[in-house]
Write an enzyme that holds these catalytic residues in place. Sequence first.
Site, short mmCIF file in Angstrom:
data_model
loop_
_atom_site.label_atom_id
_atom_site.label_comp_id
_atom_site.label_asym_id
_atom_site.label_seq_id
_atom_site.Cartn_x
_atom_site.Cartn_y
_atom_site.Cartn_z
N TRP A 21 5.35 5.30 -8.21
CA TRP A 21 6.07 4.17 -7.60
C TRP A 21 6.42 3.11 -8.65
O TRP A 21 7.38 2.37 -8.52
CB TRP A 21 5.21 3.57 -6.48
N ASP A 52 2.47 12.21 -7.62
CA ASP A 52 3.14 11.77 -6.39
C ASP A 52 4.33 10.90 -6.72
O ASP A 52 4.23 9.95 -7.49
CB ASP A 52 2.15 10.96 -5.53
N TYR A 57 11.82 5.87 -4.70
CA TYR A 57 11.30 5.06 -5.81
C TYR A 57 12.40 4.88 -6.85
O TYR A 57 12.76 5.82 -7.58
CB TYR A 57 10.07 5.72 -6.47
N GLN A 175 -0.76 10.69 3.71
CA GLN A 175 -0.86 9.73 2.60
C GLN A 175 -0.92 8.32 3.20
O GLN A 175 0.10 7.74 3.54
CB GLN A 175 0.34 9.88 1.65
N TYR A 203 -3.28 5.93 -1.04
CA TYR A 203 -2.46 5.15 -1.97
C TYR A 203 -2.93 3.71 -2.06
O TYR A 203 -3.66 3.24 -1.20
CB TYR A 203 -0.97 5.27 -1.68
N LEU A 206 -6.44 0.73 -5.76
CA LEU A 206 -6.88 -0.45 -6.53
C LEU A 206 -6.31 -1.75 -5.92
O LEU A 206 -6.38 -2.80 -6.53
CB LEU A 206 -6.39 -0.34 -7.99
N LYS A 214 -9.18 -7.29 -13.48
CA LYS A 214 -8.58 -7.65 -14.77
C LYS A 214 -7.73 -8.91 -14.72
O LYS A 214 -7.28 -9.38 -15.75
CB LYS A 214 -7.73 -6.49 -15.30
N ARG A 225 3.91 -7.94 -5.81
CA ARG A 225 2.65 -8.59 -5.44
C ARG A 225 2.84 -10.07 -5.10
O ARG A 225 1.99 -10.68 -4.45
CB ARG A 225 1.63 -8.41 -6.57
N1 LIG Z 1 3.36 6.39 0.76
C1 LIG Z 1 3.60 5.13 0.54
O1 LIG Z 1 4.19 4.41 1.37
C2 LIG Z 1 3.13 4.53 -0.76
C3 LIG Z 1 3.11 3.13 -0.92
C4 LIG Z 1 2.65 2.62 -2.14
C5 LIG Z 1 2.22 3.49 -3.13
N2 LIG Z 1 2.28 4.84 -2.96
C6 LIG Z 1 1.86 5.80 -4.04
O2 LIG Z 1 0.56 5.47 -4.48
C7 LIG Z 1 0.57 5.15 -5.88
C8 LIG Z 1 -0.48 4.10 -6.17
O3 LIG Z 1 -0.30 2.97 -5.38
P1 LIG Z 1 -0.05 1.51 -6.00
O4 LIG Z 1 0.76 1.61 -7.19
O5 LIG Z 1 0.38 0.65 -4.87
O6 LIG Z 1 -1.49 0.99 -6.27
P2 LIG Z 1 -2.72 1.00 -7.25
O7 LIG Z 1 -2.92 2.29 -7.90
O8 LIG Z 1 -3.76 0.43 -6.39
O9 LIG Z 1 -2.30 -0.10 -8.33
C9 LIG Z 1 -1.46 0.15 -9.41
C10 LIG Z 1 -1.56 -1.03 -10.37
O10 LIG Z 1 -2.92 -1.19 -10.74
C11 LIG Z 1 -3.04 -1.44 -12.12
N3 LIG Z 1 -3.77 -0.31 -12.71
C12 LIG Z 1 -3.60 1.02 -12.51
N4 LIG Z 1 -4.51 1.71 -13.21
C13 LIG Z 1 -5.26 0.82 -13.84
C14 LIG Z 1 -6.37 0.94 -14.70
N5 LIG Z 1 -6.88 2.12 -15.02
N6 LIG Z 1 -6.92 -0.19 -15.19
C15 LIG Z 1 -6.44 -1.38 -14.85
N7 LIG Z 1 -5.38 -1.56 -14.04
C16 LIG Z 1 -4.81 -0.46 -13.54
C17 LIG Z 1 -1.64 -1.61 -12.66
O11 LIG Z 1 -1.38 -3.01 -12.53
P3 LIG Z 1 -0.50 -3.83 -13.61
O12 LIG Z 1 0.90 -3.49 -13.22
O13 LIG Z 1 -0.85 -5.27 -13.35
O14 LIG Z 1 -0.89 -3.33 -14.95
C18 LIG Z 1 -0.80 -0.81 -11.68
O15 LIG Z 1 0.52 -1.26 -11.61
C19 LIG Z 1 2.04 4.77 -6.16
O16 LIG Z 1 2.40 4.89 -7.52
C20 LIG Z 1 2.77 5.75 -5.27
O17 LIG Z 1 2.83 7.02 -5.88
C21 LIG Z 1 2.71 5.37 -1.78
#
Ligand SMILES: NC(=O)c1ccc[n+]([C@@H]2O[C@H](COP(=O)([O-])OP(=O)(O)OC[C@H]3O[C@@H](n4cnc5c(N)ncnc54)[C@H](OP(=O)(O)O)[C@@H]3O)[C@@H](O)[C@H]2O)c1
Length: 319
Positions: A21, A52, A57, A175, A203, A206, A214, A225
């Site tokens: 995403w 995923d 996206y 999901q 999903y 974090l 952090k 956000r």
């Molecule tokens: N089905 C749906 O409707 C839906 C909706 C949302 C997401 N998704 C899927 O789920 C995935 C994950 O969700 P998400 O992106 O919302 O949330 P997430 O994984 O909770 O958060 C991602 C953010 O956390 C930080 N991050 C990630 N790994 C890190 C690490 N190892 N150490 C420190 N910070 C870290 C980064 O922030 P910074 O940018 O500040 O560095 C990154 O942009 C998406 O990429 C997508 O594939 C699906």
Amino acid sequence: MNYAQLGATDLRVSRICFGCWQLSPRFWGDVPLGPWRTAVRRALDFGVNFIDTADAYGDGYAESCLGDYLASEGLRDKFVIATKFYWTFHSAERHPDTRYEYILRACEDSLRRLKTDQIDLYQIHNWDPLTRPDEVAAALGRLKKEGKIRWAGVSNLNVEQMSLYRGVMDIASLQPVYSMIKRDVEARELPYCLQHRIGVLAYSPLYRGLLTGKYAPGASFTDSRADDLLYRGRAFLRMLDAVNELKPLADGLGLTLGQFAIRWVLTHPALTCAIVGVKAPEHIESIVAAADEVLPVEIWYKSAAIIKRGYDEAMKMGL
Ligand SMILES: NC(=O)c1ccc[n+]([C@@H]2O[C@H](COP(=O)([O-])OP(=O)(O)OC[C@H]3O[C@@H](n4cnc5c(N)ncnc54)[C@H](OP(=O)(O)O)[C@@H]3O)[C@@H](O)[C@H]2O)c1
């Protein structure tokens, strides 16, 4: 890396899934592609075999970046690829569409962008109130028969909606949003998935970074956000305190807070994997150890209570 069977399918996937995403400039700004490509390669080095994405996206951008990179490196067969359909983005007015002809067209478009002849997991991104489940099932059934998709899954659905689809087709996976902060699906959807052998890909595990600890007071966000109450004002500060309260628990297990947050979701027995949103190699490299084990039960409950207290107070402050 630990692996799990995805529901009742033949797909064996890593318990950490690489989320794409972040390649949606509307939500995340411009993410440099060099580090992102390196992150895909590093994910593979660490045993991550599950990615995923979604057609929506970046309006096809994320799928194209992924397809181009995997094709150029000859890596397509190393990954189980999950993508989604639902949002049309070809006209100025975005809206959901899950009608028969639309699904067939959306799948062709995704296959072309992903530079593959088969999608491993094709997910309905959300509930479409205007299209009958049997019409969706007919399109997905045809795609399966033609070998264009292997399995069909759903995202963001409740139990009733999943039941309607399950009446007319197999659902490989759900999901949902799930983290220490967002636990709504624990009451009904996760038990339902466990009972019916539906895989679960969590999903935002974090909470888009908040649970990694952090961010410092004073941090400001210009991406998606910025609209979230928990990323603003006193509510944000209260959440930072709550996350910091987890530190001794994480330290005691030799985990970073990010690893602790991922291990927390993976401890739920319904969970197949946690999808981590990745921009750069350090995001994936620093998180993979989370999948090695699950948390002791008492620590799972204790940390959930700490975050709930913080969340309840933060919501009162934010309103
Ligand atoms: N089905 C749906 O409707 C839906 C909706 C949302 C997401 N998704 C899927 O789920 C995935 C994950 O969700 P998400 O992106 O919302 O949330 P997430 O994984 O909770 O958060 C991602 C953010 O956390 C930080 N991050 C990630 N790994 C890190 C690490 N190892 N150490 C420190 N910070 C870290 C980064 O922030 P910074 O940018 O500040 O560095 C990154 O942009 C998406 O990429 C997508 O594939 C699906």
